[in-house]
Design a protein around this motif. Structure first.
Motif, PDB file in Angstrom:
ATOM      1  N   SER A 263       0.824  -1.207   0.000  1.00 54.19           N
ATOM      2  CA  SER A 263       0.000   0.000   0.000  1.00 54.19           C
ATOM      3  C   SER A 263       0.858   1.257   0.000  1.00 54.19           C
ATOM      4  O   SER A 263       0.611   2.204  -0.765  1.00 54.19           O
ATOM      5  CB  SER A 263      -0.917  -0.015   1.222  1.00 54.19           C
ATOM      6  N   GLY A 264       1.872   1.278   0.840  1.00 54.05           N
ATOM      7  CA  GLY A 264       2.758   2.437   0.896  1.00 54.05           C
ATOM      8  C   GLY A 264       3.541   2.619  -0.383  1.00 54.05           C
ATOM      9  O   GLY A 264       3.777   3.748  -0.836  1.00 54.05           O
ATOM     10  N   LEU A 265       3.962   1.507  -0.997  1.00 54.50           N
ATOM     11  CA  LEU A 265       4.689   1.581  -2.257  1.00 54.50           C
ATOM     12  C   LEU A 265       3.834   2.234  -3.339  1.00 54.50           C
ATOM     13  O   LEU A 265       4.314   3.075  -4.112  1.00 54.50           O
ATOM     14  CB  LEU A 265       5.113   0.181  -2.702  1.00 54.50           C
ATOM     15  N   ALA A 266       2.549   1.869  -3.384  1.00 55.49           N
ATOM     16  CA  ALA A 266       1.639   2.473  -4.362  1.00 55.49           C
ATOM     17  C   ALA A 266       1.568   3.984  -4.159  1.00 55.49           C
ATOM     18  O   ALA A 266       1.557   4.756  -5.131  1.00 55.49           O
ATOM     19  CB  ALA A 266       0.253   1.843  -4.242  1.00 55.49           C
ATOM     20  N   GLY A 267       1.564   4.422  -2.901  1.00 59.07           N
ATOM     21  CA  GLY A 267       1.529   5.856  -2.627  1.00 59.07           C
ATOM     22  C   GLY A 267       2.788   6.568  -3.094  1.00 59.07           C
ATOM     23  O   GLY A 267       2.723   7.674  -3.657  1.00 59.07           O
ATOM     24  N   VAL A 268       3.930   5.947  -2.875  1.00 59.76           N
ATOM     25  CA  VAL A 268       5.191   6.542  -3.331  1.00 59.76           C
ATOM     26  C   VAL A 268       5.210   6.660  -4.854  1.00 59.76           C
ATOM     27  O   VAL A 268       5.587   7.698  -5.411  1.00 59.76           O
ATOM     28  CB  VAL A 268       6.386   5.697  -2.841  1.00 59.76           C
ATOM     29  N   LEU A 269       4.780   5.606  -5.537  1.00 62.98           N
ATOM     30  CA  LEU A 269       4.776   5.633  -7.000  1.00 62.98           C
ATOM     31  C   LEU A 269       3.743   6.637  -7.533  1.00 62.98           C
ATOM     32  O   LEU A 269       3.979   7.276  -8.563  1.00 62.98           O
ATOM     33  CB  LEU A 269       4.506   4.233  -7.549  1.00 62.98           C
ATOM     34  N   ASP A 270       2.622   6.768  -6.825  1.00 61.76           N
ATOM     35  CA  ASP A 270       1.647   7.803  -7.197  1.00 61.76           C
ATOM     36  C   ASP A 270       2.278   9.188  -7.107  1.00 61.76           C
ATOM     37  O   ASP A 270       2.025  10.061  -7.947  1.00 61.76           O
ATOM     38  CB  ASP A 270       0.416   7.743  -6.286  1.00 61.76           C
ATOM     39  N   GLY A 271       3.106   9.386  -6.081  1.00 62.59           N
ATOM     40  CA  GLY A 271       3.779  10.674  -5.927  1.00 62.59           C
ATOM     41  C   GLY A 271       4.739  10.950  -7.072  1.00 62.59           C
ATOM     42  O   GLY A 271       4.811  12.079  -7.584  1.00 62.59           O
ATOM     43  N   ILE A 272       5.491   9.930  -7.503  1.00 64.29           N
ATOM     44  CA  ILE A 272       6.401  10.102  -8.636  1.00 64.29           C
ATOM     45  C   ILE A 272       5.602  10.396  -9.907  1.00 64.29           C
ATOM     46  O   ILE A 272       5.970  11.269 -10.710  1.00 64.29           O
ATOM     47  CB  ILE A 272       7.270   8.849  -8.816  1.00 64.29           C
TER      48      ILE A 272
END
Length: 283
Positions: A263-272
């Protein structure tokens, strides 16, 4: 001057090295006196058979690969703090000094262990579909690596200190390849990768900490384990910390680090992705 029997040769005392005359019948002599025999016996009891003979245990079965694999077994089961050349020698059933014929030091052994452990989780064999897919599979590869070998995390952490590792360089090169085709400036690619790697390794700190606690609890008595469990109870009880208690019961009871990581990884990639869009860079 003594005359040697025909066809016989001199031998040396196995303790003091004094020349012995070979026996012409029966078992050959190994010691020049009972005192030397007793001295050698005491040395074997204190140092072990291999070390009493100068650690020349005839360990022709040893190879760098076997030593490295034994080191990984020790680190996986007992933690990196338990790793020593003596402990690895015990794992292999040989003398400690025999290892130094193949590996120069413990530090060199750990370096080789990192290379071998990373090779156990192979790099992707095909190009990524897009930058997001590339970073996702890089993240999950590293996550699997930390699950397999928790001890490796401190050795591969993002750092400002310059050091070279072929396996780490190949891993980073593969991850950076995710940005191929975006025409990013190198500094921007580095910035995105730093944010990405910091997230992956940051969550991995929790994973490794939990793995170490679980390993240590196996050697703790029931009383210590129950005390540790009771120490966590206040976090889940409503009262002085109602917000914390609600959040912990909803999101961490029980912990599912794999789900939280994804879940956190998806958020980081959304930010990029949002930053790429803001700068007008099309995936």
């Amino acid at each position: 001057m003594s005359v040697q029997p025909t066809g016989a040769s001199c031998v040396s005392c196995a303790s003091c090295g004094r020349t012995l005359e070979p026996a012409d019948r029966g078992r050959p002599r190994l010691y020049c006196s009972r005192a030397c025999q007793a001295r050698a016996y005491r040395a074997r009891r204190v140092e072990g058979p291999a070390e009493a003979q100068g650690s020349d245990d005839g360990a022709t079965h040893l190879t760098v690969e076997r030593i490295v694999r034994a080191g990984i077994v020790v680190a996986d089961t007992e933690g990196l703090d338990a790793l020593s050349m003596r402990r690895v020698a015990t794992e292999l059933g040989t003398g400690t000094m025999s290892l130094y014929r193949h590996v120069a030091s413990k530090d060199d052994l750990v370096t080789l262990m990192v290379e071998a452990a990373m090779a156990d989780v192979p790099l992707p064999g095909s190009p990524a579909r897009n930058w997001r897919h590339g970073l996702e599979r890089a993240a999950h590869r590293d996550w699997e690596l930390y699950h397999r070998h928790p001890w490796i995390l401190p050795r591969v952490m993002v750092t400002t200190r310059a050091y070279f590792s072929p396996a780490l360089a190949a891993d980073s090169e593969s991850a950076f390849a995710s940005f191929d085709g975006l025409d990013l400036e190198p500094a921007d690619a580095f910035r995105y990768m730093f944010m990405f790697a910091s997230y992956v390794q940051g969550v991995a700190v929790t994973l490794v900490s939990d793995a170490e606690a679980a390993r240590q609890s196996k050697t703790a008595g029931p009383r210590e384990v129950k005390a540790a469990d009771r120490a966590q109870d206040p976090l889940y009880e409503p009262g002085a910390y109602p917000r914390l208690a609600r959040a912990m019961r909803a999101g961490a009871d029980p912990w599912d680090l794999d789900a939280l990581f994804a879940s956190g990884l998806a958020g980081v990639l959304d930010g990029i992705a949002a930053d790429l869009a803001r700068r007008g860079i099309e995936p």
